[in-house]
Design an enzyme around this catalytic site. Structure first.
Site, PDB file in Angstrom:
ATOM      1  N   ASP A 238       0.800  -1.221   0.000  1.00 18.50           N
ATOM      2  CA  ASP A 238       0.000   0.000   0.000  1.00 18.50           C
ATOM      3  C   ASP A 238       0.839   1.281   0.000  1.00 18.50           C
ATOM      4  O   ASP A 238       1.846   1.372   0.702  1.00 18.50           O
ATOM      5  CB  ASP A 238      -0.867  -0.033   1.271  1.00 18.50           C
ATOM      6  CG  ASP A 238      -1.711   1.196   1.448  1.00 18.50           C
ATOM      7  OD1 ASP A 238      -2.697   1.325   0.720  1.00 18.50           O
ATOM      8  OD2 ASP A 238      -1.379   2.038   2.317  1.00 18.50           O
ATOM      9  N   GLU A 311       1.384  -0.655  -5.031  1.00 14.03           N
ATOM     10  CA  GLU A 311       0.517   0.479  -5.364  1.00 14.03           C
ATOM     11  C   GLU A 311       1.379   1.705  -5.600  1.00 14.03           C
ATOM     12  O   GLU A 311       2.059   2.174  -4.695  1.00 14.03           O
ATOM     13  CB  GLU A 311      -0.479   0.784  -4.237  1.00 14.03           C
ATOM     14  CG  GLU A 311      -1.467   1.852  -4.661  1.00 14.03           C
ATOM     15  CD  GLU A 311      -2.177   2.573  -3.520  1.00 14.03           C
ATOM     16  OE1 GLU A 311      -3.265   3.092  -3.754  1.00 14.03           O
ATOM     17  OE2 GLU A 311      -1.622   2.648  -2.405  1.00 14.03           O
TER      18      GLU A 311
HETATM   19  C1  GLC Z   1      -3.758   3.525  -0.287  1.00 12.89           C
HETATM   20  C2  GLC Z   1      -5.072   2.792  -0.146  1.00 12.89           C
HETATM   21  C3  GLC Z   1      -6.100   3.748   0.363  1.00 12.89           C
HETATM   22  C4  GLC Z   1      -5.658   4.268   1.712  1.00 12.89           C
HETATM   23  C5  GLC Z   1      -4.258   4.866   1.640  1.00 12.89           C
HETATM   24  C6  GLC Z   1      -3.679   5.029   3.001  1.00 12.89           C
HETATM   25  O1  GLC Z   1      -3.807   4.485  -1.266  1.00 12.89           O
HETATM   26  O2  GLC Z   1      -5.432   2.191  -1.348  1.00 12.89           O
HETATM   27  O3  GLC Z   1      -7.371   3.164   0.454  1.00 12.89           O
HETATM   28  O4  GLC Z   1      -6.566   5.229   2.165  1.00 12.89           O
HETATM   29  O5  GLC Z   1      -3.363   4.053   0.935  1.00 12.89           O
HETATM   30  O6  GLC Z   1      -3.346   3.797   3.562  1.00 12.89           O
END
Ligand code: GLC
Ligand code: MG
Length: 596
Positions: A238, A311
């Site tokens: 993440d 991500e």
């Molecule tokens: C990422 C997740 C999102 C979350 C953020 C903080 O972007 O996909 O849902 O709010 O990280 O953890």
């Protein structure tokens, strides 16, 4: 290449033809990929489950692990290779699990460790892989680590990014820098007890871990190994680009970020450039270190490859480094969000072509592509691209080379929920106000999964679900779509079936082109195998094209219709003359045939 694509909109028609011609030739020069054995993840269908909204087994209106376990057959049935679960760990749920208070425990409302083991056991029986969400950047401010850090307990003093802040002209203490958090307002929060500010790139309750502290780095690797021991097939990592920020100077001071000029809203993170807090070089090295953890684990314990999906919403030059380089491996797949970020409005065939270029022309040799059209942070794909393009987009993701990624409900054509300010729960929206929340809210894509036309769409027996149902659940659901041979789900299943059986889709070379403003063509071919062609109309009027003449002279004039979008009146199995192919608005087809 990017500028060239951009120019296509403006140059005179003659020049445009020349440009297209050049591009087309470049596309012809694809490397001839020999048929090779691919590892499981390279041709996989990944599927994202948002556990809170997938299936509720105990009637509290909230999805849970036993719910997921009870529906694993569905994943098997639609051909999923590996499912990644958004966070299931102990959490105060400020950001619905992305604020973890104990990385080694399961959130109570989702179940127990035993439930998780049962989930894995059943997944193993079915031959499904389970991937967990790894949230390395921050922990909840209710975690033991944070509490200890506030108290400066030994070993935890520097677990987070603490700073004295600075004094303004009047001698008043203010945050160390102007940095903004993801959910509006300052990225620094004062802690009276410690007499210092801590950094939080997301909500106040999501304190940034300090990656310049080797103990933290080691702790996070321990978490990876802990869950690998439970039998998971890898991790979706993440918010990786924000892992590191610039180091403070010798006086502990942090520089201010420059204004971006993108918005006037001073609380919106986009108000500032993010050069100091995102996409730092140290982050890339951390990804390589995690890859090492995966590879070491496999070497010691055997079994199939454990994967890292990352991500990253970052420019290609940064994202591509996530893959690794000639001497070191990084992420197996840094998520490719270009189809989300690049196709926002005015979708056209040339824009689709450029968006695909952006990944394939920047990807280092020997790496595997992947295609994402939605997730729990974005509006629903069907709503974003327009419902008439639902199948065209699913078909594109499934026919492009590499791994496909589906966010739960995309296979059904689920659309955005309509959620009032009163029902809004996403911090990204709650931290704004009733007038502007819709710009920020992520709730619309997080509504309960639609299993049937019954109560709560078959998701839960509760009187009230944690988010209301999205519209059209009576028609867009598993039960109804499974009973109908012509449905988004039926189309999705035939796409997966084709991916699994077609050597061409698994190993073939690719060639693609916008043959005019509306029609986009993608061809996959492999020596000795049938050629597969995807053709879609992304424009706003019906078009007739000569694909043989305008795209590939080696295509046979007549091909067989394998799959087509829902509203298409063409018959599956029919002979299609590619020299006079008419496509309605939003219509897409997948054809197959032997090359000339
Ligand atoms: C990422 C997740 C999102 C979350 C953020 C903080 O972007 O996909 O849902 O709010 O990280 O953890
Ligand atoms: Mg429940």
């Amino acid at each position: 290449m990017k500028t060239m694509g951009f120019l296509q909109f403006f140059v005179a028609p003659v020049a445009l033809l020349i440009l297209c011609g050049q591009r087309f030739c470049l596309a012809c020069q694809q490397q001839t990929e020999v048929e090779q054995r691919k590892d499981w993840w390279q041709t996989a269908q990944f599927y994202q489950i948002y556990p809170r909204s997938f299936m509720d087994s105990d009637g509290d209106g909230i999805g849970d692990l036993n719910g997921i376990t009870s529906r694993l057959e569905y994943l098997k049935d639609i051909g999923v290779t590996a499912a990644w679960l958004s966070p299931i760990f102990k959490s105060p749920m400020v950001d619905f699990g992305y604020d973890i208070s104990d990385f080694y425990e399961i959130q109570e409302e989702y179940g127990t460790m035993e439930d998780f083991r049962a989930l894995i056991a059943k997944a193993n029986l079915l031959g499904l892989k389970i991937i967990l969400d790894f949230v390395p950047n921050h922990s909840s401010n209710e975690s033991e680590w944070f509490k200890k850090s506030v108290k400066r307990e030994r070993g935890y003093e520097d677990y987070y990014v603490w700073s004295d802040g600075k004094l303004d002209a009047e001698g008043k203490r203010i945050p160390p820098s102007n940095w903004l958090q993801g959910f509006r307002g300052s990225a620094w929060e004062w802690r009276e007890e410690r007499q210092q500010y801590y950094l939080h790139q997301f909500a106040v309750q999501q304190a940034d871990l300090n990656y310049r502290n080797p103990t933290v780095v080691e702790q996070m690797k321990r978490i990876l190994r802990f869950w690998l021991d439970q039998g998971v097939a890898g991790f979706r990592c993440d918010a990786v680009p924000v892992l590191f920020e610039v180091e403070p100077d010798e006086n502990g001071q942090y520089p201010d970020e420059e204004v971006s000029g993108l918005t006037d809203d001073k609380d919106d993170r986009a108000y500032l450039k993010m050069d100091l807090v995102e996409n730092r070089p140290e982050t890339i090295d951390m990804v390589y270190q995690w890859r090492q953890v995966m590879d070491d684990y496999q070497r010691i314990h055997g079994g199939e490859t454990r994967v890292l999906l990352i991500e990253t919403y970052a420019p290609p030059a940064y994202t591509m480094q996530m893959y690794g380089n000639k001497s070191v491996d990084g992420a197996h797949l840094p998520f490719n969000f270009n189809l989300i970020t690049g196709l926002k409005s005015n979708i056209s065939a040339p824009l689709v072509e450029q968006t695909i270029d952006l990944w394939l022309k920047n990807m280092p040799a020997g790496r595997t592509a992947n295609w994402v059209i939605g997730n729990h942070d974005q509006r629903r794909a069907a709503s974003r691209y327009g419902t008439q393009r639902t199948d065209a987009m699913n078909m594109l993701v499934m026919t492009l080379p590499g791994a496909s990624v589906t966010y739960q409900g995309e296979e059904l054509g689920m659309i955005d929920g309509v959620i009032s300010w009163e029902d809004t729960v996403d911090p990204a929206a709650c931290n704004s106000n009733a007038d502007i929340y819709e710009k920020f809210t992520r709730d619309p894509s997080r509504t309960p999964f639609q299993w049937s036309a019954g109560t709560n769409a078959g998701f839960s027996d509760a009187a009230k679900t944690w988010l209301p149902l999205a519209p059209d659940y009576q028609t867009l659901n598993v039960e109804v779509e499974n009973a109908n041979t012509n449905s988004h789900l039926a189309i999705y299943k035939s796409l997966v079936e084709l991916r699994k059986t077609s050597k061409t889709l698994q190993n073939g070379v690719h060639k693609y082109k916008a043959i005019n403003d509306d029609i986009f063509v993608l061809e996959r071919s492999l020596k000795g195998e049938e050629t597969i062609v995807y053709i879609a109309n992304f424009g706003n009027e019906a078009k007739t094209v000569d694909v043989q003449n305008d795209f590939d002279a080696f295509l046979p004039s007549t091909m067989t219709l394998k799959i087509r979008s829902l509203d298409s009146i063409k018959a599956i199995g029919a002979d299609i003359n590619v020299k006079t192919l008419s496509l309605a608005v939003g219509e897409a087809v997948v054809l197959r045939g032997r090359p000339k």
